[in-house]
Design a protein around this motif. Structure first.
Motif, PDB file in Angstrom:
ATOM      1  N   GLY A  13     -10.005  -6.056 -10.159  1.00 17.15           N
ATOM      2  CA  GLY A  13     -11.357  -6.004  -9.593  1.00 17.15           C
ATOM      3  C   GLY A  13     -11.750  -4.553  -9.384  1.00 17.15           C
ATOM      4  O   GLY A  13     -11.691  -3.750 -10.306  1.00 17.15           O
ATOM      5  N   LYS A  14     -12.117  -4.206  -8.154  1.00 13.12           N
ATOM      6  CA  LYS A  14     -12.519  -2.833  -7.842  1.00 13.12           C
ATOM      7  C   LYS A  14     -11.368  -2.017  -7.258  1.00 13.12           C
ATOM      8  O   LYS A  14     -11.553  -0.858  -6.903  1.00 13.12           O
ATOM      9  N   GLN A  15     -10.194  -2.621  -7.136  1.00 11.58           N
ATOM     10  CA  GLN A  15      -9.039  -1.949  -6.536  1.00 11.58           C
ATOM     11  C   GLN A  15      -8.152  -1.336  -7.611  1.00 11.58           C
ATOM     12  O   GLN A  15      -7.754  -2.020  -8.547  1.00 11.58           O
ATOM     13  N   SER A  16      -7.833  -0.051  -7.463  1.00 11.37           N
ATOM     14  CA  SER A  16      -6.886   0.612  -8.354  1.00 11.37           C
ATOM     15  C   SER A  16      -5.681   1.047  -7.543  1.00 11.37           C
ATOM     16  O   SER A  16      -5.820   1.572  -6.442  1.00 11.37           O
ATOM     17  N   ILE A  17      -4.516   0.808  -8.105  1.00 11.68           N
ATOM     18  CA  ILE A  17      -3.281   1.212  -7.446  1.00 11.68           C
ATOM     19  C   ILE A  17      -2.414   1.958  -8.450  1.00 11.68           C
ATOM     20  O   ILE A  17      -2.594   1.837  -9.660  1.00 11.68           O
ATOM     21  N   GLN A  75      -3.648 -11.913 -16.713  1.00  8.08           N
ATOM     22  CA  GLN A  75      -4.248 -12.880 -15.791  1.00  8.08           C
ATOM     23  C   GLN A  75      -3.210 -13.317 -14.759  1.00  8.08           C
ATOM     24  O   GLN A  75      -2.088 -13.706 -15.106  1.00  8.08           O
ATOM     25  N   ILE A  76      -3.599 -13.249 -13.487  1.00  5.59           N
ATOM     26  CA  ILE A  76      -2.691 -13.587 -12.405  1.00  5.59           C
ATOM     27  C   ILE A  76      -2.489 -15.098 -12.344  1.00  5.59           C
ATOM     28  O   ILE A  76      -3.450 -15.866 -12.291  1.00  5.59           O
ATOM     29  N   LEU A  77      -1.216 -15.489 -12.390  1.00  8.29           N
ATOM     30  CA  LEU A  77      -0.834 -16.903 -12.347  1.00  8.29           C
ATOM     31  C   LEU A  77      -0.687 -17.402 -10.919  1.00  8.29           C
ATOM     32  O   LEU A  77      -1.068 -18.524 -10.603  1.00  8.29           O
ATOM     33  N   ASN A  78      -0.091 -16.569 -10.052  1.00  3.62           N
ATOM     34  CA  ASN A  78       0.093 -16.920  -8.649  1.00  3.62           C
ATOM     35  C   ASN A  78       0.546 -15.686  -7.874  1.00  3.62           C
ATOM     36  O   ASN A  78       1.026 -14.722  -8.460  1.00  3.62           O
ATOM     37  N   VAL A  79       0.329 -15.744  -6.565  1.00  3.26           N
ATOM     38  CA  VAL A  79       0.763 -14.692  -5.650  1.00  3.26           C
ATOM     39  C   VAL A  79       1.711 -15.342  -4.647  1.00  3.26           C
ATOM     40  O   VAL A  79       1.401 -16.397  -4.093  1.00  3.26           O
ATOM     41  N   GLU A  80       2.858 -14.724  -4.439  1.00  2.00           N
ATOM     42  CA  GLU A  80       3.865 -15.254  -3.528  1.00  2.00           C
ATOM     43  C   GLU A  80       4.170 -14.239  -2.435  1.00  2.00           C
ATOM     44  O   GLU A  80       4.240 -13.033  -2.704  1.00  2.00           O
ATOM     45  N   ASN A  81       4.375 -14.739  -1.216  1.00  2.00           N
ATOM     46  CA  ASN A  81       4.791 -13.900  -0.088  1.00  2.00           C
ATOM     47  C   ASN A  81       6.314 -13.928  -0.036  1.00  2.00           C
ATOM     48  O   ASN A  81       6.909 -15.000  -0.109  1.00  2.00           O
ATOM     49  N   MET A  82       6.929 -12.751   0.102  1.00  2.00           N
ATOM     50  CA  MET A  82       8.383 -12.657   0.104  1.00  2.00           C
ATOM     51  C   MET A  82       8.862 -11.961   1.381  1.00  2.00           C
ATOM     52  O   MET A  82       8.351 -10.895   1.735  1.00  2.00           O
ATOM     53  N   LYS A  83       9.812 -12.564   2.065  1.00  2.00           N
ATOM     54  CA  LYS A  83      10.348 -12.030   3.312  1.00  2.00           C
ATOM     55  C   LYS A  83      11.505 -11.079   3.038  1.00  2.00           C
ATOM     56  O   LYS A  83      12.350 -11.351   2.175  1.00  2.00           O
ATOM     57  N   ALA A  84      11.542  -9.989   3.794  1.00  2.00           N
ATOM     58  CA  ALA A  84      12.577  -8.963   3.652  1.00  2.00           C
ATOM     59  C   ALA A  84      13.978  -9.551   3.785  1.00  2.00           C
ATOM     60  O   ALA A  84      14.201 -10.488   4.548  1.00  2.00           O
ATOM     61  N   GLU A  85      14.895  -8.964   3.003  1.00  2.00           N
ATOM     62  CA  GLU A  85      16.335  -9.262   3.109  1.00  2.00           C
ATOM     63  C   GLU A  85      16.694 -10.735   2.933  1.00  2.00           C
ATOM     64  O   GLU A  85      17.687 -11.199   3.480  1.00  2.00           O
ATOM     65  N   THR A  86      15.890 -11.465   2.142  1.00  2.00           N
ATOM     66  CA  THR A  86      16.207 -12.874   1.898  1.00  2.00           C
ATOM     67  C   THR A  86      16.633 -13.058   0.449  1.00  2.00           C
ATOM     68  O   THR A  86      16.360 -12.212  -0.410  1.00  2.00           O
ATOM     69  N   LEU A  87      17.290 -14.168   0.189  1.00  2.00           N
ATOM     70  CA  LEU A  87      17.684 -14.510  -1.177  1.00  2.00           C
ATOM     71  C   LEU A  87      16.834 -15.655  -1.718  1.00  2.00           C
ATOM     72  O   LEU A  87      17.166 -16.243  -2.737  1.00  2.00           O
ATOM     73  N   ASP A  88      15.725 -15.959  -1.009  1.00  2.00           N
ATOM     74  CA  ASP A  88      14.802 -16.993  -1.481  1.00  2.00           C
ATOM     75  C   ASP A  88      14.268 -16.587  -2.853  1.00  2.00           C
ATOM     76  O   ASP A  88      13.969 -15.414  -3.090  1.00  2.00           O
ATOM     77  N   ILE A  89      14.131 -17.545  -3.723  1.00  2.00           N
ATOM     78  CA  ILE A  89      13.638 -17.291  -5.078  1.00  2.00           C
ATOM     79  C   ILE A  89      12.137 -17.576  -5.123  1.00  2.00           C
ATOM     80  O   ILE A  89      11.676 -18.611  -4.649  1.00  2.00           O
ATOM     81  N   HIS A  90      11.384 -16.646  -5.712  1.00  2.00           N
ATOM     82  CA  HIS A  90       9.921 -16.768  -5.865  1.00  2.00           C
ATOM     83  C   HIS A  90       9.628 -16.662  -7.356  1.00  2.00           C
ATOM     84  O   HIS A  90       9.942 -15.642  -7.977  1.00  2.00           O
ATOM     85  N   HIS A 110      -7.277  -7.710  -0.173  1.00  2.00           N
ATOM     86  CA  HIS A 110      -8.198  -7.305  -1.241  1.00  2.00           C
ATOM     87  C   HIS A 110      -8.754  -8.502  -2.016  1.00  2.00           C
ATOM     88  O   HIS A 110      -9.331  -8.343  -3.092  1.00  2.00           O
ATOM     89  N   LYS A 111      -8.550  -9.703  -1.456  1.00  2.00           N
ATOM     90  CA  LYS A 111      -9.100 -10.948  -2.011  1.00  2.00           C
ATOM     91  C   LYS A 111      -8.701 -11.166  -3.484  1.00  2.00           C
ATOM     92  O   LYS A 111      -9.493 -11.651  -4.300  1.00  2.00           O
ATOM     93  N   VAL A 112      -7.470 -10.806  -3.812  1.00  2.00           N
ATOM     94  CA  VAL A 112      -6.926 -11.017  -5.153  1.00  2.00           C
ATOM     95  C   VAL A 112      -6.283 -12.394  -5.188  1.00  2.00           C
ATOM     96  O   VAL A 112      -5.530 -12.767  -4.289  1.00  2.00           O
ATOM     97  N   LYS A 113      -6.611 -13.144  -6.238  1.00  2.00           N
ATOM     98  CA  LYS A 113      -6.132 -14.524  -6.314  1.00  2.00           C
ATOM     99  C   LYS A 113      -5.842 -14.929  -7.756  1.00  2.00           C
ATOM    100  O   LYS A 113      -6.122 -14.177  -8.696  1.00  2.00           O
ATOM    101  N   ARG A 114      -5.304 -16.128  -7.882  1.00  2.00           N
ATOM    102  CA  ARG A 114      -5.020 -16.719  -9.193  1.00  2.00           C
ATOM    103  C   ARG A 114      -6.287 -16.653 -10.052  1.00  2.00           C
ATOM    104  O   ARG A 114      -7.393 -16.931  -9.569  1.00  2.00           O
ATOM    105  N   GLY A 115      -6.102 -16.257 -11.313  1.00  2.00           N
ATOM    106  CA  GLY A 115      -7.232 -16.189 -12.240  1.00  2.00           C
ATOM    107  C   GLY A 115      -7.818 -14.795 -12.368  1.00  2.00           C
ATOM    108  O   GLY A 115      -8.496 -14.511 -13.352  1.00  2.00           O
ATOM    109  N   ASP A 116      -7.589 -13.929 -11.372  1.00  2.00           N
ATOM    110  CA  ASP A 116      -8.033 -12.531 -11.494  1.00  2.00           C
ATOM    111  C   ASP A 116      -7.181 -11.843 -12.562  1.00  2.00           C
ATOM    112  O   ASP A 116      -6.104 -12.329 -12.926  1.00  2.00           O
TER     113      ASP A 116
END
Length: 124
Positions: A13-17, A75-90, A110-116
């Protein structure tokens, strides 16, 4: 000490990183392990050689992160939140080539979502 990773500019979108590029087995395995907090518009772009439902985890990563998985067109398929120091798979919810890790909450803020789309410039 490893040499610095190359960087790319990623625009959503309008965000550059500016993202460090993890595009080898070694750099993808290490990722953001043992790193401090990420500045707001900095991240890490994982680039995979094959398109499949890639997965991430947070082993030895001291800060919560979010990851956006994207296909070969960016194209973004999905966004996942990941917790520090975990072995959870995303995992990507589809065939991904890219995974962009940012500080926790960045995509929501930044309102980034699936499909962006991620526009990825050539590495520097």
């Amino acid at each position: 000490m490893n040499p610095p990773l190359k960087t790319v500019t990623v625009t959503i979108g309008k965000q550059s990183i500016v993202a460090e590029v993890a595009d080898t087995p070694e750099t993808r395995e290490t990722g953001l392990m043992n790193r401090g907090n990420l500045p707001d518009n900095k991240g890490m772009l994982f680039v995979f050689q094959d398109s499949q439902p890639h997965c991430m985890w947070m082993k030895n990563t001291p800060n919560d992160l979010d990851v956006a998985f994207a296909d070969a067109e960016g194209q973004i398929l999905n966004v996942e939140n990941m917790k520090a120091e975990t072995l959870d798979i995303h995992c990507a919810k589809g065939f991904s080539v890219y995974a962009l890790e940012m500080r926790s909450g960045w995509f929501k803020d930044h309102k980034v979502k699936r499909g962006d789309f991620m526009d990825i410039k050539k590495p520097r």
